[in-house]
Scaffold this motif. Structure first.
Motif, PDB file in Angstrom:
ATOM      1  N   ARG A 106      46.182 -92.216  40.764  1.00 21.76           N
ATOM      2  CA  ARG A 106      47.249 -91.221  40.937  1.00 21.76           C
ATOM      3  C   ARG A 106      47.042 -90.072  39.962  1.00 21.76           C
ATOM      4  NH1 ARG A 106      48.616 -91.225  36.071  1.00 21.76           N
ATOM      5  NH2 ARG A 106      49.832 -92.830  35.050  1.00 21.76           N
ATOM      6  N   ALA A 154      49.510 -87.296  38.106  1.00 21.70           N
ATOM      7  CA  ALA A 154      50.955 -87.314  37.853  1.00 21.70           C
ATOM      8  C   ALA A 154      51.429 -86.108  37.041  1.00 21.70           C
ATOM      9  CB  ALA A 154      51.315 -88.614  37.127  1.00 21.70           C
ATOM     10  N   PRO A 155      51.377 -84.930  37.624  1.00 18.38           N
ATOM     11  CA  PRO A 155      51.842 -83.757  36.866  1.00 18.38           C
ATOM     12  C   PRO A 155      53.363 -83.658  36.870  1.00 18.38           C
ATOM     13  CG  PRO A 155      51.217 -83.089  39.076  1.00 18.38           C
ATOM     14  CD  PRO A 155      50.942 -84.575  38.983  1.00 18.38           C
ATOM     15  N   SER A 156      53.888 -82.985  35.861  1.00 15.44           N
ATOM     16  CA  SER A 156      55.316 -82.642  35.866  1.00 15.44           C
ATOM     17  C   SER A 156      55.452 -81.288  36.536  1.00 15.44           C
ATOM     18  CB  SER A 156      55.840 -82.528  34.437  1.00 15.44           C
ATOM     19  OG  SER A 156      55.731 -83.775  33.813  1.00 15.44           O
ATOM     20  N   ASP A 176      56.157 -86.132  38.260  1.00 13.76           N
ATOM     21  CA  ASP A 176      56.923 -86.654  37.116  1.00 13.76           C
ATOM     22  C   ASP A 176      58.052 -85.677  36.799  1.00 13.76           C
ATOM     23  OD1 ASP A 176      55.195 -88.757  37.096  1.00 13.76           O
ATOM     24  OD2 ASP A 176      54.320 -88.362  35.117  1.00 13.76           O
ATOM     25  N   TYR A 208      59.101 -90.120  29.962  1.00 13.02           N
ATOM     26  CA  TYR A 208      58.059 -90.398  30.935  1.00 13.02           C
ATOM     27  C   TYR A 208      57.493 -91.825  30.860  1.00 13.02           C
ATOM     28  CZ  TYR A 208      52.985 -90.827  30.900  1.00 13.02           C
ATOM     29  OH  TYR A 208      51.724 -91.320  30.967  1.00 13.02           O
ATOM     30  N   SER A 235      56.582 -94.187  34.328  1.00  7.05           N
ATOM     31  CA  SER A 235      55.165 -94.181  34.691  1.00  7.05           C
ATOM     32  C   SER A 235      54.654 -95.606  34.917  1.00  7.05           C
ATOM     33  CB  SER A 235      54.362 -93.484  33.583  1.00  7.05           C
ATOM     34  OG  SER A 235      52.997 -93.468  33.909  1.00  7.05           O
ATOM     35  N   ARG A 275      43.310 -90.306  33.074  1.00  4.94           N
ATOM     36  CA  ARG A 275      44.082 -89.193  32.532  1.00  4.94           C
ATOM     37  C   ARG A 275      43.444 -88.708  31.242  1.00  4.94           C
ATOM     38  NH1 ARG A 275      49.495 -92.776  31.141  1.00  4.94           N
ATOM     39  NH2 ARG A 275      48.550 -94.164  29.616  1.00  4.94           N
ATOM     40  N   HIS A 310      46.606 -89.075  26.054  1.00 13.10           N
ATOM     41  CA  HIS A 310      47.490 -90.192  26.403  1.00 13.10           C
ATOM     42  C   HIS A 310      47.055 -91.535  25.818  1.00 13.10           C
ATOM     43  CE1 HIS A 310      50.298 -88.123  28.998  1.00 13.10           C
ATOM     44  NE2 HIS A 310      49.292 -87.465  29.533  1.00 13.10           N
TER      45      HIS A 310
HETATM   46  N1  GLU Z   1      53.244 -86.514  33.580  1.00 19.11           N
HETATM   47  C1  GLU Z   1      52.237 -86.971  32.663  1.00 19.11           C
HETATM   48  C2  GLU Z   1      51.418 -85.779  32.205  1.00 19.11           C
HETATM   49  O1  GLU Z   1      51.388 -84.784  32.931  1.00 19.11           O
HETATM   50  C3  GLU Z   1      51.372 -87.984  33.347  1.00 19.11           C
HETATM   51  C4  GLU Z   1      50.386 -88.672  32.480  1.00 19.11           C
HETATM   52  C5  GLU Z   1      49.770 -89.845  33.194  1.00 19.11           C
HETATM   53  O2  GLU Z   1      48.823 -89.604  33.953  1.00 19.11           O
HETATM   54  O3  GLU Z   1      50.250 -90.952  33.042  1.00 19.11           O
HETATM   55  O4  GLU Z   1      50.860 -85.764  31.149  1.00 19.11           O
END
Ligand code: GLU
Length: 446
Positions: free
Chosen positions: A6, A8-10, A42, A184, A188, A202, A206
């Protein structure tokens, strides 16, 4: 088992080329392995997330050639997070804490002053029922922290190899804010677990989250996915990219006329074992991108490299692939295909074709009143004109004037196009046509 990944952007801004990197690493991984790629928005930060940014993210991914196999929005799934939080509370892993940001900040400074790591001291864990009730009576509402298990958290990272974070060096993370909204971290994990995500790919920003999230997966009894943390794109001077760098937004690059293949190649081949080169086909790009060969050094890139990559793609673009875009620039009709063949080798971006179309169609104000031009005009052949006309004509002019090389060609170019540079005139001359050429050679704007 086919992988599920996946991105997962905000939806709090436009995607930029640095975000294209994880998007592509995930999409290419799924392509290569015949897996599924999910887009997860997200959007638990209701104040900053917008539907317009969410729509722009889907559009910009589609422009890159990425069409998700499924889309989910965290704002639709709050009940799932509530259920997970309740389970963590029941298991004693989520506890209420009442400190205000000011109190936490003071405590942190004190710890730093004593040379201690600024790790949350867990005083909230030691509160008795009566103390909690008293705080609540004061009007304080708790935020909720996840109680980390002590000891090392380890995983085998697809990019970084064996990884290890000491949980004791981390503060118990806040998962739920005072107002009941989620940060988040927990959503997640819940989403990854419930959508069967097998690989979390990612950015390396992270890594610490991963240690925490591995503990949360375990606390919820969910399988822990495989993790891969890639290096981040930085500018040549080493700065990170932020959503505020509007000119490197995918939207901005598209509007400036860059090819998605050039952007995608720069976004994923930078800082990999492969030479950065334009690869427009995503299947071909997927074949080149191997997480195990992503470098651990920062992936420095130079936005100017986009021009070179883009030019290489444009030079090979067949007419059928650009016909609609050319038509939108006003380049249409019978001559359009020959025109594309005559100019593409000179273009960095397709939209520059408009300027050469204007040269062909006129009006152009010729430059120079060279004596040579009268001779050239007198020897202009009759139509029909074709690819050999230029050569035959300039040979005749050379024989008559004794001029050759730049002394011959530059005045002709200046008169015919008003410019001292440009595509091969053998291709342009038949498109300009005899009538316009004759008038320009005579010094008229035509
Ligand atoms: N929303 C998070 C971000 O943009 C997602 C990080 C992830 O891939 O878990 O950094």
């Amino acid at each position: 088992m086919a992988p599920v990944v996946r991105f997962a952007p905000s939806p709090t801004g436009l995607l930029h080329i640095g975000n294209a990197r994880p998007a592509l690493f995930n999409a290419l991984y799924a392509r290569r392995a015949g897996g599924r790629f999910l887009l997860r928005l997200d959007d638990t930060d209701a104040a900053r997330s917008t539907a317009a940014f969410a729509a722009a993210i889907e559009e910009d991914l589609a422009w890159l050639g990425i069409v998700p196999d499924g889309v989910l929005r965290q704002s639709d799934r709050i009940a799932r997070y509530d259920a997970a939080a309740a389970r963590l509370r029941a298991a004693g892993r989520l506890y209420p804490a009442y400190e205000t940001p000011d109190e936490l900040e003071r405590r942190r400074r004190r710890q730093l002053g004593r040379g201690q790591p600024p790790v949350y001291d867990r005083s909230a864990l030691r509160l008795g029922e009566a103390e909690r009730a008293a705080l609540a009576a004061e009007g304080r509402r708790p935020h909720w922290r996840f109680r980390l298990d002590p000891g090392p958290v380890t995983w085998d990272d697809l990019v970084r190899g064996p990884c290890h974070v000491e949980a004791d060096s981390l503060s118990d993370p806040v998962l739920v804010r005072e107002d009941g909204s989620y940060l988040y971290t927990l959503p997640s994990v819940v989403d990854d677990a419930e959508t069967g995500v097998t690989h979390v790919i990612r950015g390396e920003d992270h890594v610490t989250n991963t240690a925490v999230q591995i503990q949360i997966f375990r606390a919820l009894g969910a399988p822990v996915p495989v993790f891969a943390h890639h290096n981040l794109l930085t500018t040549a001077s080493g700065e990170g990219l932020s959503k505020r760098l509007g000119h490197l937004s995918l939207r901005g690059l598209r509007e400036a006329g860059y090819e998605p293949g050039a952007v995608a190649s720069l976004a994923v081949l930078t800082g990999s074992a492969e030479a950065v080169r334009p690869v427009a086909d995503l299947d071909a790009l997927a074949g080149l991108v191997d997480l195990a060969h992503v470098s651990r050094a920062p992936a420095k890139f130079d936005a100017h490299d986009l021009d070179g990559l883009n030019a290489r793609l444009v030079h090979d673009l067949p007419f059928r692939d650009v016909a609609l875009r050319l038509a939108a620039l006003g380049v249409a009709g019978e001559a359009a295909e020959a025109f594309w063949g005559a100019v593409r080798a000179n273009l960095t971006r397709v939209n520059e074709a408009a300027a050469w179309w204007a040269v062909v169609r006129g009006p152009v104000t010729p430059v120079g009143g060279d004596a040579l031009l009268a001779q050239a005009l007198a020897r202009l052949p009759d139509e029909p004109w074709g690819p050999d006309t230029w050569k035959a004509w300039t040979e005749a002019v050379r024989a008559a004037t004794g001029l050759k090389g730049k002394a011959l060609f530059l005045p002709l170019r200046l008169a015919l196009t008003g410019l001292d540079h440009g595509p091969d005139l053998a291709g342009l001359l038949p498109l300009i046509g005899r009538e316009r050429a004759a008038r320009r050679l005579a010094g008229e704007t035509a």
